[in-house]
Design an enzyme around this catalytic site. Structure first.
Site, mmCIF file in Angstrom:
data_model
loop_
_atom_site.group_PDB
_atom_site.id
_atom_site.type_symbol
_atom_site.label_atom_id
_atom_site.label_comp_id
_atom_site.label_asym_id
_atom_site.label_seq_id
_atom_site.Cartn_x
_atom_site.Cartn_y
_atom_site.Cartn_z
ATOM 1 C CB SER A 145 -12.699 -0.838 -2.307
ATOM 2 O OG SER A 145 -12.700 -1.208 -0.939
ATOM 3 C CE LYS B 32 -4.010 -2.109 2.280
ATOM 4 N NZ LYS B 32 -5.113 -1.573 1.480
#
EC number: 1.3.5.2
Length: 364
Positions: free
Chosen positions: A178, A66
């Protein structure tokens, strides 16, 4: 086989703690070691896609790195490409813990991470400091909006990430699928998707002509909504479709104690659904853009099913968690055997083969 024994120990620990330990270790792999340990490429698996060269089809899906940028270690595992992200303009902690759960009986994960990351500036600094030699394959950057940004202002977040991160990306992915950011999936609706993608494509084209921008779609869209999203994405200028994100469905895991937890399900239970979405996207795109297949890639057979359904590239994350460091090498070796079995000289020959052989009817 050391991995099953080590996995049994690691699976006694908190999943997010193990993730950080793995990232810590991968971050410390010297480039020379990564090159030496990287599995040998198999010529038949080489892919040219979106103007980029991949030494194999199997990449690392967004969600693992990330923005910490452990590229040498990750490429050393054998991935042909690494997708960093999801990255947002401003740092955000993500959702409250616990937010990552294993379902080992089903070879699955359930997460509600919520785009936890240190923001685009930290990611850009790390990528800028990385020596070019550390890029052993294409690097993608997956971008999203901050949780506090309302959907009507979402475009500004995506454009900010593209502006800051495009110099360090071989391709970019607009993540609107998401399930862990409230309202995000509404951006897949026709008008919102059209406005957002046109703005992103135009912004990137003005700064880096020819650099690919893809869009990542959810597996939970209706067949009609999926067809519409593919049409809109292509008309807006997207260079490809990433199919899919995690699912809200609990099919196959309904009786598991964690099934009631909020979040997206990944791993083996998603495999068939994700492959059906790849199949439908490929049929709808009709060769206009490539499809990147993600969801339930746990072995060579699963990767091959997506390739035959229409995926030019595939990505894995949960497969790595369960398969361990040798995962990519095993998948690539298995793919080479499957290609030879079916009489394909190259992987590209197998892309979409089910459609040409009468097995490509779109799901739904």
């Amino acid at each position: 086989m050391l991995w099953p024994a080590l996995r049994s120990v690691l699976f006694q620990l908190d999943p997010e703690r193990v993730h950080h330990l793995a990232h810590w270790a991968l971050h410390r792999v010297p480039l020379a070691v990564a090159r030496a340990r990287r599995p040998a490429s198999i010529p038949a698996l080489a892919v040219r896609c979106m103007g980029l060269d991949f030494d194999g089809p199997v990449g690392l899906a967004a969600g693992f790195d990330k923005g910490d940028v452990a590229l040498p270690g990750l490429f050393g595992l054998g991935f042909s490409h690494v997708e960093i992200g999801t990255i947002t303009p401003r740092p955000q902690p993500g959702n409250d813990r616990p937010r990552l759960f294993r379902l080992p009986e089903h070879r699955a994960l359930l997460n509600r991470m919520g785009f936890n990351n240190e923001g685009m500036e930290a990611c850009a600094r790390r990528l800028a400091a990385l020596p070019p030699a550390a890029r052993l394959g294409p690097v993608g950057i997956n971008v999203g909006k901050n949780k506090v940004t309302p959907n009507e202002d979402a475009a500004a977040d995506y454009l900010a990430c593209i502006e800051r991160l495009h110099p360090y990306a071989d391709y970019l992915v607009v993540n609107i699928s998401s399930p862990n950011t409230p309202g995000l999936r509404q951006l897949q609706e026709r008008d919102a998707l059209d406005r957002l993608l046109r703005a992103c494509v135009r912004h990137l084209a003005e700064r880096a002509p020819g650099k690919p921008l893809l869009v990542k779609l959810a597996p939970d869209l209706s067949p009609e909504a999926l067809d519409e999203a593919v049409d809109v994405a292509i008309a807006a200028g997207a260079a490809g479709i990433v199919a899919t994100n995690t699912t809200l469905s609990r099919a196959g895991v309904e009786r598991h104690p964690r099934a009631a937890e909020a979040g997206g399900l990944s791993g083996a239970p998603l495999e068939r659904l994700a492959t059906d979405v790849v199949r439908r996207c490929y049929a709808r795109a009709a060769g206009r853009v490539p499809i990147v297949g993600v969801g339930g890639v746990m072995d060579a057979e699963g990767a091959y099913a997506k390739i035959r359904a229409g995926a030019t590239l595939v990505q894995a994350y949960t497969g790595l968690i369960y398969g361990g460091p040798a995962f990519v090498g095993r998948v690539n070796a298995g793919l080479a055997r499957l290609l030879e079995r079916d009489g394909f000289s190259t992987l590209s020959d197998a892309v979409g083969a089910d459609h040409r052989q009468g097995g490509g009817k779109a799901a739904g």
